[in-house]
Design a protein around this motif. Structure first.
Motif, PDB file in Angstrom:
ATOM      1  N   GLU A 298       0.926  -1.256   0.059  1.00 38.65           N
ATOM      2  CA  GLU A 298      -0.087  -0.034  -0.049  1.00 38.65           C
ATOM      3  C   GLU A 298       0.806   1.212   0.064  1.00 38.65           C
ATOM      4  OE1 GLU A 298      -3.404   0.183   2.630  1.00 38.65           O
ATOM      5  OE2 GLU A 298      -2.605   2.117   3.425  1.00 38.65           O
ATOM      6  N   ILE A 299       1.984   1.288   0.865  1.00 44.72           N
ATOM      7  CA  ILE A 299       2.902   2.552   1.065  1.00 44.72           C
ATOM      8  C   ILE A 299       3.343   2.667  -0.394  1.00 44.72           C
ATOM      9  CG2 ILE A 299       4.746   3.427   2.246  1.00 44.72           C
ATOM     10  CD1 ILE A 299       3.551   2.211   4.893  1.00 44.72           C
ATOM     11  N   PHE A 300       3.941   1.394  -0.874  1.00 41.85           N
ATOM     12  CA  PHE A 300       4.671   1.694  -2.242  1.00 41.85           C
ATOM     13  C   PHE A 300       3.850   2.250  -3.049  1.00 41.85           C
ATOM     14  CE2 PHE A 300       5.631  -0.049  -6.350  1.00 41.85           C
ATOM     15  CZ  PHE A 300       7.029   0.182  -6.531  1.00 41.85           C
ATOM     16  N   THR A 301       2.681   1.730  -3.179  1.00 47.14           N
ATOM     17  CA  THR A 301       1.746   2.238  -4.280  1.00 47.14           C
ATOM     18  C   THR A 301       1.627   3.810  -4.133  1.00 47.14           C
ATOM     19  OG1 THR A 301       0.533   0.376  -4.226  1.00 47.14           O
ATOM     20  CG2 THR A 301      -0.391   2.061  -5.493  1.00 47.14           C
ATOM     21  N   LEU A 302       1.295   4.165  -2.777  1.00 47.51           N
ATOM     22  CA  LEU A 302       1.036   5.603  -2.300  1.00 47.51           C
ATOM     23  C   LEU A 302       2.477   6.490  -3.024  1.00 47.51           C
ATOM     24  CD1 LEU A 302      -0.541   5.241   0.842  1.00 47.51           C
ATOM     25  CD2 LEU A 302      -1.810   6.046  -1.257  1.00 47.51           C
ATOM     26  N   LEU A 303       3.421   6.090  -2.719  1.00 48.39           N
ATOM     27  CA  LEU A 303       4.778   6.589  -2.926  1.00 48.39           C
ATOM     28  C   LEU A 303       5.031   6.543  -4.216  1.00 48.39           C
ATOM     29  CD1 LEU A 303       6.993   5.788   0.003  1.00 48.39           C
ATOM     30  CD2 LEU A 303       5.280   7.723   0.008  1.00 48.39           C
ATOM     31  N   ALA A 304       5.015   5.511  -5.133  1.00 48.92           N
ATOM     32  CA  ALA A 304       5.634   5.525  -6.370  1.00 48.92           C
ATOM     33  C   ALA A 304       4.576   5.667  -7.281  1.00 48.92           C
ATOM     34  CB  ALA A 304       6.236   4.128  -6.420  1.00 48.92           C
ATOM     35  N   ALA A 305       3.303   5.854  -6.997  1.00 46.01           N
ATOM     36  CA  ALA A 305       2.066   6.028  -8.178  1.00 46.01           C
ATOM     37  C   ALA A 305       2.439   6.893  -9.310  1.00 46.01           C
ATOM     38  CB  ALA A 305       0.709   6.648  -7.717  1.00 46.01           C
ATOM     39  N   PRO A 306       3.197   8.099  -9.169  1.00 41.10           N
ATOM     40  CA  PRO A 306       3.555   9.009 -10.246  1.00 41.10           C
ATOM     41  C   PRO A 306       4.601   8.314 -11.221  1.00 41.10           C
ATOM     42  CG  PRO A 306       3.638  10.380  -8.361  1.00 41.10           C
ATOM     43  CD  PRO A 306       3.607   8.888  -7.792  1.00 41.10           C
ATOM     44  N   LEU A 307       5.477   7.467 -10.557  1.00 40.28           N
ATOM     45  CA  LEU A 307       6.671   6.958 -11.255  1.00 40.28           C
ATOM     46  C   LEU A 307       6.023   5.703 -12.048  1.00 40.28           C
ATOM     47  CD1 LEU A 307       9.788   6.883  -8.884  1.00 40.28           C
ATOM     48  CD2 LEU A 307       9.200   8.480 -10.823  1.00 40.28           C
ATOM     49  N   LEU A 308       5.166   4.962 -11.489  1.00 40.26           N
ATOM     50  CA  LEU A 308       4.477   3.907 -12.199  1.00 40.26           C
ATOM     51  C   LEU A 308       3.894   4.069 -13.277  1.00 40.26           C
ATOM     52  CD1 LEU A 308       3.180   1.984  -9.009  1.00 40.26           C
ATOM     53  CD2 LEU A 308       5.233   1.506 -10.072  1.00 40.26           C
ATOM     54  N   VAL A 309       3.079   5.599 -13.200  1.00 42.63           N
ATOM     55  CA  VAL A 309       2.289   5.796 -14.485  1.00 42.63           C
ATOM     56  C   VAL A 309       3.169   6.311 -15.406  1.00 42.63           C
ATOM     57  CG1 VAL A 309       0.616   7.563 -15.227  1.00 42.63           C
ATOM     58  CG2 VAL A 309       0.157   6.420 -12.859  1.00 42.63           C
ATOM     59  N   ALA A 310       4.187   6.837 -15.165  1.00 46.50           N
ATOM     60  CA  ALA A 310       5.348   7.787 -15.971  1.00 46.50           C
ATOM     61  C   ALA A 310       5.848   6.234 -16.935  1.00 46.50           C
ATOM     62  CB  ALA A 310       6.307   8.423 -15.315  1.00 46.50           C
ATOM     63  N   TRP A 311       6.290   5.387 -15.920  1.00 45.94           N
ATOM     64  CA  TRP A 311       6.981   4.043 -16.560  1.00 45.94           C
ATOM     65  C   TRP A 311       6.126   2.962 -17.275  1.00 45.94           C
ATOM     66  CZ3 TRP A 311      10.556   3.554 -11.737  1.00 45.94           C
ATOM     67  CH2 TRP A 311      11.558   4.770 -11.846  1.00 45.94           C
ATOM     68  N   PHE A 312       4.947   2.695 -16.613  1.00 42.62           N
ATOM     69  CA  PHE A 312       4.114   1.555 -17.101  1.00 42.62           C
ATOM     70  C   PHE A 312       2.957   1.789 -17.467  1.00 42.62           C
ATOM     71  CE2 PHE A 312       7.084   0.101 -13.899  1.00 42.62           C
ATOM     72  CZ  PHE A 312       8.153  -0.650 -14.551  1.00 42.62           C
ATOM     73  N   GLY A 313       2.337   3.139 -17.341  1.00 44.26           N
ATOM     74  CA  GLY A 313       1.134   3.414 -18.018  1.00 44.26           C
ATOM     75  C   GLY A 313       0.039   3.581 -16.694  1.00 44.26           C
ATOM     76  N   GLY A 314      -1.180   3.982 -17.167  1.00 47.49           N
ATOM     77  CA  GLY A 314      -2.269   4.189 -16.001  1.00 47.49           C
ATOM     78  C   GLY A 314      -2.610   2.999 -15.274  1.00 47.49           C
ATOM     79  N   THR A 315      -2.551   1.587 -15.783  1.00 48.43           N
ATOM     80  CA  THR A 315      -2.972   0.496 -14.968  1.00 48.43           C
ATOM     81  C   THR A 315      -2.071   0.123 -13.929  1.00 48.43           C
ATOM     82  OG1 THR A 315      -2.041  -1.114 -16.658  1.00 48.43           O
ATOM     83  CG2 THR A 315      -4.459  -0.386 -16.937  1.00 48.43           C
ATOM     84  N   ALA A 316      -0.563   0.644 -14.024  1.00 49.16           N
ATOM     85  CA  ALA A 316       0.383   0.205 -13.105  1.00 49.16           C
ATOM     86  C   ALA A 316      -0.087   0.468 -11.698  1.00 49.16           C
ATOM     87  CB  ALA A 316       1.708   0.777 -13.485  1.00 49.16           C
ATOM     88  N   PRO A 317      -0.353   1.539 -11.261  1.00 48.65           N
ATOM     89  CA  PRO A 317      -0.667   1.814  -9.880  1.00 48.65           C
ATOM     90  C   PRO A 317      -1.888   1.122  -9.587  1.00 48.65           C
ATOM     91  CG  PRO A 317      -1.055   3.653 -11.014  1.00 48.65           C
ATOM     92  CD  PRO A 317      -0.367   2.726 -11.830  1.00 48.65           C
ATOM     93  N   ILE A 318      -2.646   0.494 -10.166  1.00 53.73           N
ATOM     94  CA  ILE A 318      -3.878  -0.168 -10.194  1.00 53.73           C
ATOM     95  C   ILE A 318      -3.536  -1.602  -9.818  1.00 53.73           C
ATOM     96  CG2 ILE A 318      -6.182  -1.117 -10.777  1.00 53.73           C
ATOM     97  CD1 ILE A 318      -6.395   1.356 -12.627  1.00 53.73           C
ATOM     98  N   ALA A 319      -2.442  -2.178 -10.502  1.00 51.18           N
ATOM     99  CA  ALA A 319      -2.084  -3.573 -10.236  1.00 51.18           C
ATOM    100  C   ALA A 319      -1.184  -3.508  -9.114  1.00 51.18           C
ATOM    101  CB  ALA A 319      -1.153  -3.956 -11.326  1.00 51.18           C
TER     102      ALA A 319
END
Lengths: 199, 99
Positions: free
Chosen positions: A132-153
């Motif tokens: 959960e914490i990783f998702t909260l912190l890394a969401a902007p990077l995840l979207v930039a690198w892997f697209g909009g579904t990455a933080p959902i995953a």
């Protein structure tokens, strides 16, 4: 990125306060988190309802939309199984049980504690809190690198509540309903998966 | 879980009714950000107060972290594949159409 750092600072200040500061009773009751979460969900709901593109993901997806939570479950089980090969004292099955928590730490850690004891239960708790914490912190990077579904995953079951706001902000409001849907399906799946894997 | 869904749906209905008032939503976005900061602060407090988590984090924390990274990486990869294969093209066209 600036948002993530601010969030990390808020979290760290919170941890330090919890450790060293003699907090007033209202701040230490676990109910507080819940009420803040309710407030957050309410405001996020208003944002989703007012956005025209919100429902466009669901509109033509029909039954295929179940592929998203299914892929998240499959990936999580496979990923934690592979990761367990690096750890000597955790079996593949136990690792998959932890992976099937999908971020739903309260429920999965209770189940795993009951079925496998406190050590594995605590690992499950930590692992799923980290998710959960990783998702909260890394969401902007995840979207930039892997697209909009990455933080959902990455969010797993938490995509329906705690991480939904951060997903909405970073992936865009058009992903909010998909996140909510995926989070609801995964939340229902967690107790079934954990029981199935450990029995 | 039921409470969450009820609160969310209530919010969505209110948001839908207010959808013409664009100024409201700029304020809502700022409120959401502020409440996220508050939530993480409160979450931090509960982690700091939880003696089990604090006393064991250095021993089993690494194991938990390895498992988390594996699970997250697997989920992101599978979800990305499914999205590319089954959703991306249609979704992109549709959103572009509406804009």
């Amino acid at each position: 990125m600036k948002g993530s750092l601010t969030i990390l600072c808020c979290f760290i200040v919170g941890v330090v306060s919890g450790l060293f500061v003699d907090l007033p009773a209202f701040a230490t009751k676990s109910d507080l988190t819940l009420w803040v979460l309710y407030a957050l969900i309410f405001f996020v709901g208003i944002g989703i309802g007012g956005d025209a593109t919100t429902f466009s993901v669901l509109k033509k997806s029909n039954i295929r939309i179940f592929l998203i939570p299914a892929a998240i479950i499959g990936g999580s089980l496979a990923g934690s199984a592979i990761a367990s090969l690096l750890l000597h004292d955790i079996s593949i099955r136990d690792a998959m049980a932890i992976g099937s928590g999908l971020g739903y730490y309260s429920l999965s850690s209770i189940y795993i504690t009951e079925m496998r004891g406190e050590v594995l239960g605590t690992i499950a708790l930590l692992s799923n809190i980290m998710r959960e914490i990783f998702t909260l912190l890394a969401a902007p990077l995840l979207v930039a690198w892997f697209g909009g579904t990455a933080p959902i995953a990455s969010a797993g079951a938490t995509a329906m509540d705690t991480t939904l706001p951060i997903i909405t902000i970073n992936s865009g409001k058009e992903f909010a309903i998909l996140a909510l849907f995926s989070g609801v399906v995964l939340t229902i799946a967690v107790p079934i998966l954990v029981t199935f894997i450990l029995s | 879980m039921i409470e969450i869904l009820v609160i969310m749906v209530t919010g969505i209905i209110i948001g839908y009714l207010l959808r013409q008032k664009r100024a409201v939503f700029a304020v809502i976005d700022r409120i959401v950000m502020a409440v996220i900061f508050l939530l993480l602060f409160v979450l931090g407090i509960s982690v700091g107060l939880n003696e089990t988590v604090v006393s064991t984090i250095h021993i089993i924390g690494i194991q938990a972290m390895v498992l988390t990274l594996g699970a997250v990486a697997g989920s992101i990869t599978c979800c990305w594949l499914v999205w590319r294969l089954f959703f991306a093209q249609q979704f992109d066209t549709e959103v572009t159409d509406e804009r």
